[in-house]
Design a protein around this motif. Structure first.
Motif, short mmCIF file in Angstrom:
data_model
loop_
_atom_site.label_atom_id
_atom_site.label_comp_id
_atom_site.label_asym_id
_atom_site.label_seq_id
_atom_site.Cartn_x
_atom_site.Cartn_y
_atom_site.Cartn_z
N HIS A 15 0.82 -1.21 0.00
CA HIS A 15 0.00 0.00 0.00
C HIS A 15 0.86 1.26 0.00
O HIS A 15 0.66 2.17 -0.83
CB HIS A 15 -0.92 -0.03 1.23
CG HIS A 15 -1.80 1.18 1.35
ND1 HIS A 15 -1.37 2.35 1.94
CD2 HIS A 15 -3.07 1.40 0.94
CE1 HIS A 15 -2.34 3.24 1.90
NE2 HIS A 15 -3.38 2.70 1.31
N VAL A 22 3.19 6.26 -7.00
CA VAL A 22 2.22 7.06 -7.75
C VAL A 22 2.55 8.55 -7.63
O VAL A 22 2.51 9.30 -8.62
CB VAL A 22 0.79 6.78 -7.26
CG1 VAL A 22 -0.20 7.79 -7.83
CG2 VAL A 22 0.37 5.37 -7.65
N SER A 99 -13.71 0.60 -4.66
CA SER A 99 -12.68 1.58 -4.99
C SER A 99 -11.32 0.91 -5.16
O SER A 99 -10.51 1.33 -6.01
CB SER A 99 -12.60 2.66 -3.91
OG SER A 99 -12.10 2.14 -2.69
N VAL A 100 -11.05 -0.14 -4.38
CA VAL A 100 -9.78 -0.87 -4.51
C VAL A 100 -9.67 -1.51 -5.88
O VAL A 100 -8.66 -1.38 -6.58
CB VAL A 100 -9.66 -1.93 -3.41
CG1 VAL A 100 -8.49 -2.88 -3.71
CG2 VAL A 100 -9.44 -1.27 -2.06
N LEU A 103 -9.20 1.13 -8.57
CA LEU A 103 -7.85 1.70 -8.59
C LEU A 103 -6.84 0.71 -9.17
O LEU A 103 -5.97 1.09 -9.96
CB LEU A 103 -7.44 2.11 -7.18
CG LEU A 103 -6.16 2.95 -7.05
CD1 LEU A 103 -6.23 4.19 -7.93
CD2 LEU A 103 -5.92 3.33 -5.60
N VAL A 106 -7.41 0.62 -12.99
CA VAL A 106 -6.96 1.84 -13.67
C VAL A 106 -5.43 1.91 -13.67
O VAL A 106 -4.81 2.32 -14.67
CB VAL A 106 -7.57 3.08 -13.01
CG1 VAL A 106 -6.93 4.36 -13.55
CG2 VAL A 106 -9.07 3.12 -13.27
N LEU A 107 -4.80 1.51 -12.58
CA LEU A 107 -3.33 1.51 -12.52
C LEU A 107 -2.75 0.50 -13.49
O LEU A 107 -1.73 0.76 -14.15
CB LEU A 107 -2.86 1.23 -11.10
CG LEU A 107 -2.97 2.38 -10.11
CD1 LEU A 107 -2.68 1.91 -8.69
CD2 LEU A 107 -2.01 3.51 -10.48
N ILE A 151 -6.68 8.24 -12.45
CA ILE A 151 -5.93 7.89 -11.25
C ILE A 151 -6.00 9.02 -10.23
O ILE A 151 -6.27 8.78 -9.04
CB ILE A 151 -4.46 7.58 -11.59
CG1 ILE A 151 -4.38 6.28 -12.40
CG2 ILE A 151 -3.62 7.46 -10.33
CD1 ILE A 151 -3.00 5.99 -12.94
N LEU A 154 -9.44 9.01 -8.63
CA LEU A 154 -9.65 7.91 -7.67
C LEU A 154 -8.85 8.13 -6.39
O LEU A 154 -9.33 7.82 -5.30
CB LEU A 154 -9.27 6.58 -8.32
CG LEU A 154 -10.23 6.06 -9.39
CD1 LEU A 154 -9.65 4.83 -10.08
CD2 LEU A 154 -11.59 5.73 -8.78
N VAL A 155 -7.63 8.66 -6.53
CA VAL A 155 -6.82 8.95 -5.35
C VAL A 155 -7.49 10.02 -4.50
O VAL A 155 -7.54 9.92 -3.27
CB VAL A 155 -5.40 9.38 -5.76
CG1 VAL A 155 -4.64 9.94 -4.56
CG2 VAL A 155 -4.63 8.21 -6.36
N HIS A 158 -10.29 8.50 -2.66
CA HIS A 158 -9.76 7.68 -1.57
C HIS A 158 -9.41 8.54 -0.35
O HIS A 158 -9.77 8.21 0.79
CB HIS A 158 -8.53 6.93 -2.07
CG HIS A 158 -7.88 6.08 -1.02
ND1 HIS A 158 -8.44 4.92 -0.54
CD2 HIS A 158 -6.70 6.23 -0.35
CE1 HIS A 158 -7.66 4.39 0.38
NE2 HIS A 158 -6.59 5.16 0.52
#
Length: 222
Positions: A15, A22, A99-100, A103, A106-107, A151, A154-155, A158
């Motif tokens: 994590h 990122v 959301s996990v 993400l 998308v990553l 990204i 989404l970040v 989060h």
């Protein structure tokens, strides 16, 4: 009240390393120039971490396994209505799980398109030579103009969710991701986090790193 190990050490390291990478990717892409060398290295690192997480989602600690936070629409609606099962609030909640997965997807798309991107100046992905020019243009467009903003969005969501849980629901999400343990009001299974599981995680990570190194090396092998 019970204190249980929710996040094993490999999951926690994944994590925070992913978060750091990122940030580094965003900065290096914004600065450009010779920093793009670091952008490429960080991109390969992220790909290694993502491959590790995909494997760890099947063999990792209890709450890190996909099977334990893969929820259907019914579980998501129940959570939003405040009547989800207590176990759904220990690890990733149904909304958090969504959301996990978003993400991670998308990553993966971002680093995947990066392998086929070309800035038409000095830097290009290692697999550019294996696809057509139209594919390179499409990958580059997504990488530079779409994926990056997905990204960032989404970040941002989060971080807002973490803040909301802390201020409104009075639940700290950061501390368990640092120390691994979480205080719950019932007895739940604890994640296995022993020297053996950590050694397994290291082996998985090394194998993922070797795979990425081989993939990147394909571009220079022809």
């Amino acid at each position: 009240m019970h204190s249980i190990r929710v996040w094993d050490l490999p999951t926690r390291l994944f994590h925070w390393l992913l978060a750091a990478c990122v940030v580094g990717l965003v900065i290096s892409a914004s600065v450009g120039g010779n920093w793009m060398n670091w952008h490429l290295r960080l991109g390969y690192t992220v790909l290694t971490l993502l491959l590790f997480r995909l494997v760890w989602g099947f063999v990792g600690g209890h709450w890190s396994r996909f099977a334990n936070f893969l929820f259907g629409p019914g579980a998501l609606m129940a959570y939003l209505q405040g009547r989800s099962a207590p176990a759904h609030r220990v690890g990733h909640t149904p909304l958090g799980a969504l959301s996990v997965f978003a993400l991670l997807a998308v990553l993966l798309a971002q680093v995947g398109t990066g392998l086929f991107s070309d800035d038409e100046i000095a830097f290009f992905g290692p697999l550019v030579r294996f696809v057509s020019g139209d594919t390179v243009l499409a990958a580059t467009n997504y990488h530079k103009n779409i994926g990056k903003y997905l990204i960032l969005g989404l970040v941002a969501l989060h971080l807002l969710a973490v803040t909301f849980y802390k201020l409104v629901k009075k639940q700290g999400l950061v501390r368990p991701m640092i120390l691994g343990d979480k205080v719950v009001d019932q007895a739940f299974p604890a994640a296995k986090d022993t020297a053996g599981t950590r050694l397994l995680a290291l082996v998985v990570l090394v194998c993922c790193g070797v795979a990425v190194n081989w993939l990147v090396g394909l571009g220079s092998a022809f």
